[in-house]
Design a protein around this motif. Structure first.
Motif, PDB file in Angstrom:
ATOM      1  N   GLY A  48       0.805  -1.224   0.000  1.00  0.00           N
ATOM      2  CA  GLY A  48       0.000   0.000   0.000  1.00  0.00           C
ATOM      3  C   GLY A  48       0.833   1.266   0.000  1.00  0.00           C
ATOM      4  N   LEU A  49       2.078   1.182  -0.402  1.00  0.00           N
ATOM      5  CA  LEU A  49       2.953   2.347  -0.424  1.00  0.00           C
ATOM      6  C   LEU A  49       3.103   2.950  -1.813  1.00  0.00           C
ATOM      7  CD1 LEU A  49       5.746   0.940   1.917  1.00  0.00           C
ATOM      8  CD2 LEU A  49       3.935   2.550   2.505  1.00  0.00           C
ATOM      9  N   GLY A  50       2.196   2.615  -2.709  1.00  0.00           N
ATOM     10  CA  GLY A  50       2.280   3.079  -4.091  1.00  0.00           C
ATOM     11  C   GLY A  50       2.264   4.581  -4.239  1.00  0.00           C
ATOM     12  N   GLU A  51       1.551   5.289  -3.365  1.00  0.00           N
ATOM     13  CA  GLU A  51       1.492   6.743  -3.464  1.00  0.00           C
ATOM     14  C   GLU A  51       2.820   7.390  -3.096  1.00  0.00           C
ATOM     15  OE1 GLU A  51      -1.755   8.435  -1.363  1.00  0.00           O
ATOM     16  OE2 GLU A  51      -3.237   7.156  -2.330  1.00  0.00           O
ATOM     17  N   GLN A  52       3.627   6.704  -2.306  1.00  0.00           N
ATOM     18  CA  GLN A  52       4.922   7.256  -1.897  1.00  0.00           C
ATOM     19  C   GLN A  52       6.027   6.935  -2.890  1.00  0.00           C
ATOM     20  OE1 GLN A  52       5.312   5.605   2.020  1.00  0.00           O
ATOM     21  NE2 GLN A  52       4.345   7.387   2.960  1.00  0.00           N
ATOM     22  N   VAL A  53       5.773   6.031  -3.816  1.00  0.00           N
ATOM     23  CA  VAL A  53       6.772   5.697  -4.829  1.00  0.00           C
ATOM     24  C   VAL A  53       6.803   6.817  -5.863  1.00  0.00           C
ATOM     25  CG1 VAL A  53       7.418   4.058  -6.631  1.00  0.00           C
ATOM     26  CG2 VAL A  53       6.476   3.217  -4.484  1.00  0.00           C
ATOM     27  N   VAL A  54       7.958   7.439  -6.023  1.00  0.00           N
ATOM     28  CA  VAL A  54       8.076   8.560  -6.955  1.00  0.00           C
ATOM     29  C   VAL A  54       8.910   8.213  -8.176  1.00  0.00           C
ATOM     30  CG1 VAL A  54       7.724  10.327  -5.198  1.00  0.00           C
ATOM     31  CG2 VAL A  54      10.034   9.528  -5.692  1.00  0.00           C
ATOM     32  N   GLY A  55       9.580   7.058  -8.148  1.00  0.00           N
ATOM     33  CA  GLY A  55      10.392   6.677  -9.294  1.00  0.00           C
ATOM     34  C   GLY A  55      10.631   5.183  -9.338  1.00  0.00           C
ATOM     35  N   VAL A  56      10.624   4.645 -10.555  1.00  0.00           N
ATOM     36  CA  VAL A  56      10.884   3.217 -10.760  1.00  0.00           C
ATOM     37  C   VAL A  56      11.791   3.065 -11.977  1.00  0.00           C
ATOM     38  CG1 VAL A  56       8.690   2.456  -9.740  1.00  0.00           C
ATOM     39  CG2 VAL A  56       8.812   2.909 -12.173  1.00  0.00           C
ATOM     40  N   THR A  57      12.323   1.861 -12.171  1.00  0.00           N
ATOM     41  CA  THR A  57      13.170   1.604 -13.334  1.00  0.00           C
ATOM     42  C   THR A  57      12.311   1.365 -14.574  1.00  0.00           C
ATOM     43  OG1 THR A  57      13.234  -0.784 -13.029  1.00  0.00           O
ATOM     44  CG2 THR A  57      14.875   0.514 -11.847  1.00  0.00           C
ATOM     45  N   SER A  58      12.938   1.334 -15.713  1.00  0.00           N
ATOM     46  CA  SER A  58      12.201   1.074 -16.951  1.00  0.00           C
ATOM     47  C   SER A  58      11.772  -0.387 -17.046  1.00  0.00           C
ATOM     48  CB  SER A  58      13.059   1.446 -18.158  1.00  0.00           C
ATOM     49  OG  SER A  58      14.253   0.696 -18.155  1.00  0.00           O
ATOM     50  N   TYR A  59      12.312  -1.254 -16.199  1.00  0.00           N
ATOM     51  CA  TYR A  59      11.947  -2.668 -16.195  1.00  0.00           C
ATOM     52  C   TYR A  59      10.690  -2.952 -15.368  1.00  0.00           C
ATOM     53  CZ  TYR A  59      16.631  -3.214 -18.025  1.00  0.00           C
ATOM     54  OH  TYR A  59      17.755  -3.118 -18.791  1.00  0.00           O
ATOM     55  N   CYS A  60      10.248  -1.995 -14.566  1.00  0.00           N
ATOM     56  CA  CYS A  60       9.070  -2.195 -13.720  1.00  0.00           C
ATOM     57  C   CYS A  60       7.808  -2.101 -14.579  1.00  0.00           C
ATOM     58  CB  CYS A  60       9.021  -1.152 -12.615  1.00  0.00           C
ATOM     59  SG  CYS A  60      10.413  -1.248 -11.484  1.00  0.00           S
ATOM     60  N   ASP A  61       7.039  -3.183 -14.631  1.00  0.00           N
ATOM     61  CA  ASP A  61       5.805  -3.177 -15.422  1.00  0.00           C
ATOM     62  C   ASP A  61       4.609  -3.706 -14.648  1.00  0.00           C
ATOM     63  OD1 ASP A  61       6.579  -5.790 -15.283  1.00  0.00           O
ATOM     64  OD2 ASP A  61       6.539  -6.162 -17.419  1.00  0.00           O
ATOM     65  N   TYR A  62       4.799  -4.123 -13.417  1.00  0.00           N
ATOM     66  CA  TYR A  62       3.682  -4.612 -12.605  1.00  0.00           C
ATOM     67  C   TYR A  62       3.808  -4.053 -11.221  1.00  0.00           C
ATOM     68  CZ  TYR A  62       0.196  -7.609 -10.527  1.00  0.00           C
ATOM     69  OH  TYR A  62      -0.920  -8.039  -9.893  1.00  0.00           O
ATOM     70  N   PRO A  63       2.735  -3.587 -10.672  1.00  0.00           N
ATOM     71  CA  PRO A  63       1.379  -3.419 -11.187  1.00  0.00           C
ATOM     72  C   PRO A  63       1.315  -2.301 -12.228  1.00  0.00           C
ATOM     73  CG  PRO A  63       1.535  -2.475  -8.987  1.00  0.00           C
ATOM     74  CD  PRO A  63       2.850  -3.124  -9.278  1.00  0.00           C
ATOM     75  N   PRO A  64       0.259  -2.271 -12.998  1.00  0.00           N
ATOM     76  CA  PRO A  64       0.158  -1.270 -14.059  1.00  0.00           C
ATOM     77  C   PRO A  64       0.289   0.175 -13.559  1.00  0.00           C
ATOM     78  CG  PRO A  64      -1.510  -2.944 -14.368  1.00  0.00           C
ATOM     79  CD  PRO A  64      -0.856  -3.224 -13.034  1.00  0.00           C
ATOM     80  N   ALA A  65      -0.074   0.438 -12.312  1.00  0.00           N
ATOM     81  CA  ALA A  65       0.010   1.797 -11.782  1.00  0.00           C
ATOM     82  C   ALA A  65       1.449   2.289 -11.681  1.00  0.00           C
ATOM     83  CB  ALA A  65      -0.647   1.844 -10.405  1.00  0.00           C
ATOM     84  N   CYS A  66       2.410   1.399 -11.633  1.00  0.00           N
ATOM     85  CA  CYS A  66       3.811   1.839 -11.495  1.00  0.00           C
ATOM     86  C   CYS A  66       4.344   2.433 -12.796  1.00  0.00           C
ATOM     87  CB  CYS A  66       4.699   0.713 -11.001  1.00  0.00           C
ATOM     88  SG  CYS A  66       5.131  -0.510 -12.238  1.00  0.00           S
ATOM     89  N   SER A  67       3.700   2.191 -13.908  1.00  0.00           N
ATOM     90  CA  SER A  67       4.171   2.744 -15.171  1.00  0.00           C
ATOM     91  C   SER A  67       3.945   4.260 -15.227  1.00  0.00           C
ATOM     92  CB  SER A  67       3.486   2.077 -16.354  1.00  0.00           C
ATOM     93  OG  SER A  67       2.102   2.304 -16.300  1.00  0.00           O
ATOM     94  N   GLU A  68       3.113   4.802 -14.349  1.00  0.00           N
ATOM     95  CA  GLU A  68       2.859   6.233 -14.294  1.00  0.00           C
ATOM     96  C   GLU A  68       3.951   6.975 -13.530  1.00  0.00           C
ATOM     97  OE1 GLU A  68      -0.885   6.440 -12.358  1.00  0.00           O
ATOM     98  OE2 GLU A  68      -1.938   5.409 -13.966  1.00  0.00           O
ATOM     99  N   LYS A  69       4.823   6.267 -12.849  1.00  0.00           N
ATOM    100  CA  LYS A  69       5.839   6.899 -11.997  1.00  0.00           C
ATOM    101  C   LYS A  69       7.067   7.282 -12.766  1.00  0.00           C
ATOM    102  CE  LYS A  69       3.309   6.148  -8.381  1.00  0.00           C
ATOM    103  NZ  LYS A  69       2.789   7.108  -7.544  1.00  0.00           N
TER     104      LYS A  69
END
Length: 69
Positions: A48-69
């Motif tokens: 449940g920490l998705g709102e605090q995630v501000v950056g991910v790598t280009s390899y992150c594809d799951y969950p779909p919401a992480c592609s917006e970061k």
């Protein structure tokens, strides 16, 4: 020798207590997270920490919401 041990113990005690104190300007609610691994990203969103995630790598594809970061 005994005096040296007492001074060492007191110094270590002070350092330990200083490291245990929380910084006054540190707020956990405003923490930002940058995930550098897809498996960590998935775990963060599952916790449940998705709102605090501000950056991910280009390899992150799951969950779909992480592609917006």
């Amino acid at each position: 020798m005994k005096k040296k041990n007492i001074i060492s113990f007191l110094l270590l005690s002070v350092l330990f207590l200083a490291s245990c104190s929380e910084s006054p300007n540190r707020e956990a609610d405003n923490a930002n997270i940058v995930s550098l691994s897809p498996n960590i990203t998935e775990i963060l969103f599952a916790l449940g920490l998705g709102e605090q995630v501000v950056g991910v790598t280009s390899y992150c594809d799951y969950p779909p919401a992480c592609s917006e970061k």
